[in-house]
Write a protein that holds these residues in place. Sequence first.
Motif, PDB file in Angstrom:
ATOM      1  N   UNK A  62      -6.409 -10.147  -2.549  1.00 49.08           N
ATOM      2  CA  UNK A  62      -7.144  -9.325  -3.512  1.00 49.08           C
ATOM      3  C   UNK A  62      -7.665 -10.173  -4.657  1.00 49.08           C
TER       4      UNK A  62
ATOM      5  N   UNK B  89      -6.132  -7.982  10.070  1.00 50.27           N
ATOM      6  CA  UNK B  89      -6.519  -8.561   8.778  1.00 50.27           C
ATOM      7  C   UNK B  89      -6.029  -7.681   7.658  1.00 50.27           C
ATOM      8  N   UNK B  90      -6.124  -8.204   6.448  1.00 49.86           N
ATOM      9  CA  UNK B  90      -5.662  -7.460   5.281  1.00 49.86           C
ATOM     10  C   UNK B  90      -6.797  -6.698   4.593  1.00 49.86           C
ATOM     11  N   UNK B  91      -7.995  -6.837   5.158  1.00 48.99           N
ATOM     12  CA  UNK B  91      -9.141  -6.183   4.494  1.00 48.99           C
ATOM     13  C   UNK B  91      -8.994  -4.673   4.429  1.00 48.99           C
TER      14      UNK B  91
ATOM     15  N   UNK C 219      -6.278  -2.924   4.136  1.00 48.46           N
ATOM     16  CA  UNK C 219      -5.391  -2.594   3.007  1.00 48.46           C
ATOM     17  C   UNK C 219      -6.108  -2.772   1.684  1.00 48.46           C
ATOM     18  N   UNK C 220      -6.899  -3.873   1.613  1.00 44.80           N
ATOM     19  CA  UNK C 220      -7.605  -4.112   0.346  1.00 44.80           C
ATOM     20  C   UNK C 220      -8.550  -2.953   0.043  1.00 44.80           C
TER      21      UNK C 220
ATOM     22  N   UNK D  78       0.836  -1.207   0.000  1.00 37.59           N
ATOM     23  CA  UNK D  78       0.000   0.000   0.000  1.00 37.59           C
ATOM     24  C   UNK D  78       0.870   1.255   0.000  1.00 37.59           C
TER      25      UNK D  78
ATOM     26  N   UNK E  47     -11.339 -10.700  -3.258  1.00 32.29           N
ATOM     27  CA  UNK E  47     -11.861  -9.466  -3.865  1.00 32.29           C
ATOM     28  C   UNK E  47     -11.722  -9.499  -5.375  1.00 32.29           C
TER      29      UNK E  47
ATOM     30  N   UNK F 127      -2.276 -13.916   8.937  1.00 32.87           N
ATOM     31  CA  UNK F 127      -2.245 -12.509   9.297  1.00 32.87           C
ATOM     32  C   UNK F 127      -1.645 -12.331  10.685  1.00 32.87           C
TER      33      UNK F 127
END
Lengths: 669, 260, 103
Positions: B223, C57-59, C61-62, B107, B227, B203
């Motif tokens: 992702x 969690x990575x959410x 960042x997503x 990021x 996602x 995580x």
Amino acid sequence: MLLAAETASSLMSLGLTLPLWPLLSAALVGIMLASGRFRGMAHVAVIAGALVAAVLGAVWFVQLAPAGDGHGATGGVSMDIAPWFSLGDGQMVGFNYYLDGLTGVMLLVVTSVALMVVIYSVGYMKDHHGHRERGYERFFAFLGLFIFSMLMLVLAGNFVLLYLGWELVGLCSYLLIGFYYRKPEAAAAAKKAFLVNRIGDFGFALGIFALYQYILPHVQPGENALDYAVVFRHAAQLTADQVNLVCLLLFCGAMGKSAQIPLYVWLPDAMEGPSPVSALIHAATMVTAGVYMVARCGPLFANAPDALEVVTWVGAIGAIYAATMAMAQYDMKRILAYSTMSQLAYMFVALGCGAPDSAVFHLYTHAFFKALLFLGAGSVMHAMGNVIDLREFSGLRSVLPTTQRLMLIGCLALAGFPLLSGFWSKDEILHAALEHNFPVFVILLLTSFMTAYYTFRMYFLCFHGPLRLPAAAGAHPHDAPPVMVLPMTLLAAGAVLAGYLGVAIHWGSPLDSFLFVFQGHGWFHHYVHNGSMVVTPVEHGSGSAVLYYVSAAVGIVGIWMAWRRYGTAPQDEPDRKSFGPLWLLWHARYYVDEIFDAVFVQPLRALGRLFFAVDRAGVDGAVNAIGGTPRALGAVLRVAQNGMLQSYALTTALGIAVLALLWRFVGTP
Amino acid sequence: MLLLTLLVVVGGIGLYMALPRGRTAPARGVLALLAVAAAAMLVAILINLPSGIVTPARPTMVALSVLALLAAVRVVTHSRPVYSALYFVLLVLANAGLLLLMQAEFLATGLVIIYAGAILVTYIFVIMLAQQTSGKAPYDTEAREPLLGCLAGFVLLAVLAGGIYGTAVPGELKRAGPGGPLAAEAIDVRPDLAPNAALLSDVNRLSEPGPGHGTTERLGTHLLTSYFLAMELAGVLLLAAMVGAIAIARRQLSGMEGAA
Amino acid sequence: MLIPLVLVGAALFSLGLIGFVTRRNLIIIFLCTELMFQGIVLNLAAFGRYPLSGPPSLDGQAFAIFLLAIAAAEAALGLALVVLLYRYRGTLDANAYKVLKDS
């Protein structure tokens, strides 16, 4: 009995179209007006319509004649033509006719007088050079419409249809009184007639409502509560209070339409209309609608003694009251108008005294001679260049000999001169009054003396004395043209002869039979009894003819006194000296118009202005305020709507900040 | 709490004074005072935090935070758009640093590349394109509604800060502030909400960074698995935006009313 | 660690809001929206890293990644519009554009 079966059936179906012919002619005139061609032919259409109506009316009159000597009431016949509308409760109002002797008489009177008047109008509505007056076609169209309306009123078989005809004739009256609408007096008179009639009609409508309310519980299934036949069948089941109330309310309508105290004020002013209109509407037909209606509702009124008492006294007072005013007027047509009012009051007295047949008899004779008088007055007016004031002219017998002769017949009939039609019918009313109510009889006798007196005062003022002409008449006034003379002659014949229908020939002693020959209650009465009318039986006992001599004497003395005082020197006004302030009071018509103006018109007008002001400031103000508040708010908020997104964003941010503060310090609920 | 409120109030006043107003440039002294005061208070707050996890990253984080805030203030207050844009680049860099501290390497990199590299370059292009006249344009030197704007912003900030400060954070802050939305005892960990046990264990290793380890790989997997559809949609969105931008920018003025 | 990061994010967001409301240059207004995005990105990442409950969690960042995509798209379109508006009126003053107002 009622109809001679098959021979009459085809005539009958044609006869049902009776009222439509004048309406058709009126519509035709309307089309002529619209097309702009044949305008001069307007009278042809209406005369044709009136002629057809008169022929059919005569046919009906004959058809409705009772077979034999049926003295007992055989009841009327209700004929359904078409349904009209539903009242709910299973009640229907239809177009239906109610046919009986009363209908027959009214048809005869209305159609024949209407025909005469329409023919007369052809001459009257032109000047001496044959040029048609302005609004000639309009006049004839209105006349056609009026004849239709009057026939509907007479033929109606239920109260709603009666009310329809009632209002339609009122409308026609309004239109025709205001025929010279450019004249302010005529327009005001039309308005006055309409408004005064509204008061009466309001009562009339209430009466119909009350009647419906009261009669409905007694109605059998399949019967329509407002049909005459049904009402008359169940009339006896109403309580005395109910029937009195209904009758008094209905009588309100009659007071308006037939110009009785206190709703008479419109009739004298209505003389602003053309003379044929005065003759037809305001003497012979429309104003008698009240008498017709009360006679028609005989079965109701017969059960309402209190209402009949009121009718009697309103009539009696109205009769003498109108006569006194007639004694001190100079306007020929107004004198005749007051006499009409007085004669209608006679009829109401007859109705009140339980002699509706006599009332209808007088209605019938009166129609002829009063129409004749009005047409004669119109003839004078026509010759004098629309001047009708008796002070402006005199001695016209040398220039208008035909008119003078015809007028003489009319005046004699009105004055109750023996053997003329007015004599017979008026005497019957006096007779009925004598039997029922002595004070009323005295009043009527006095009134009939005054009637003879003022009628001939008018006659002498007009036709006797030195010849004087108003400037408007020109040097050589013309007598009536043939087209005017013919109907007047026919009406004069009616004025002389019509009464004999109601007289029985009975050779006997002079005390029992007038002049050894005549007794009252002839064929006419048998004819009228054939229907719903409720009549107290009349005894033709010994000495019943005495009253004829008395009334003849009264009439003749009245005429003689008028001759003594006015026959030789008509320009003077001897009455003015004799009666003094009383005469002035009569002349000013008891100041009733002024009193009405002060008591009703001005306060109402002030009230109207008040309402107007309240409406302006209060209602309009409130409405405007309601409208203005968002407008003002909008004007304030419009500042915020400056079209700049950033302002909106700022507002949003501030709103969020406030919400956040609330969330923080007030908390969520 | 008092400190926090004071910080917000001083910050608000300072920003209000620092906003460009008229021809007068913001006084450097005021600005410096504001910066020192704000930074001092922020440091005080951060140090004053109840003893939580003390990591060596904390001083770095404080410095980066202060840098980011100062840069943001300058972005908002500078009267020259180009400088605003450049301060924004600084802000992005500071932000990226903070993200790195949070082990969000991908990021952070993406932020620098996309923001500093692409978006801000575009901004500067547009500024250059539009800023033909020399000197400052009046609309740059004069703020509109500065008082109300500052009021709204800082009231919001005060409420947010109050709420945040009063929030109980597990493992970090045991003191629930009055009216805080999440009292410690109210916290209810619901295991059924945990999306994926395997991922969770992955995580969990976030807190144990080692050489060669980062979140980038797992983020990528995440992702493109969880996602995936959203990723594709984002791609479509970007394509649409690109087409739209070209279509808008290419539009001729002839059809527009009141063209200058 | 969460609180200071979120505080910084909130401060960045508020500053962006203030700038959006008070600045008059269209470009700077857009820049201020980017400033707000920055605050949000920081916020998302911080909550992802230090969640209120459960493991990191990575959410977050997503979401931040998607936010970047949105920001990029918004910047492209917004700047295209700014360019168009500038050609249209010859100014970047936000006060000059009030066609929303009822005339």
